[in-house]
Motif scaffolding. Sequence first.
Motif: not given
Length: 324
Positions: A57-61, A75-83, A85-92
């Motif tokens: 999973a990825a979350t675009v910020d 979302v990252a915390a939820l993904c950790r609980s579900l095992d 992999p998750h990434a946060i993708l900051p954009v401008t």
Amino acid sequence: MSIPDERAGRFAQSLRMVWPEMNAPAAPRLGVAVSGGPDSLALLLLATAALPGRVEAATVDHRLRPESAIEAADVAALCRSLDIPHAILPVTVEPGNVQDGARRARYVALAHWAQERSLHAIATAHHADDQAETLLMRLNRASGVAGLAGVRPRGWMADGDLPLIRPLLGWRRSDLAQVVADAGVTAADDPSNRDDRFDRARLRKAISGADWLDVPAIAQSAAHLADADAALSWSADMEFNARVKRDPFGMTYRPMAPKAIALRVIARIVAELDDEARGSAIARLFDALAAGEPASIGALVVRPNAGGWSFAKAPARKAPKRAG
């Protein structure tokens, strides 16, 4: 956070229809775009049930709201609980058309992430209510076929190599909210979804109070219009290749196709010679040319010419001479 077998089976069927490769022996992995709202959280939960161990999973910020960083962290915390992999993708997001800029930045970020993680497809949470709302909004703005066309169940990311799939187009927003509620997950709340300053928020409220509207049927109409849009694009390519000639000054178009196709050919010519133009400007240009009148659009001058229309850059204006 188990998903009932009935829902898991329904989603697996929806996923298989847009991504038949999911059953390949190599067990391809799916990337899921998760904003933290109920729709994308439901997609994450359903995909995890259908493809255990094969989902990232990825979350675009977009960094457009103060709460966005917290929502991404949730979302990252939820993904950790579900095992998962998750990434946060900051954009401008550049100033101007913020919604369009955010969409473009989001898909670029997701494509780079998927490439880095060697994922085989990206899924987004567009659903039947999204389709219906978009169609009704654009009908209210007198949009043509291209504007009325709903998103397609399967497309491609910008590079053309990575499938972009939307397995929830047959699902209602209420179905997805129930998936999240039954799993005991708390979704992010975006107040703009209830803000009457936005057309979609007002329309959403109107639809929710109109039980006589068949939202899945409206969404299916949007899908039919997407098919029609694809057919018109194919025909426009044929018309362009057969009826447009390039010359040292620009292009000449001798139309044979109906107006709906000719408009697309003209739009392509304008985009290649000058810049993109809004559909209303293209339509006005067509009407002038069909009446045998010369016209202009952007930096182009267009004139009737021997059974066709010639498109050329307008000559540069000479600076006025100063009095000596």
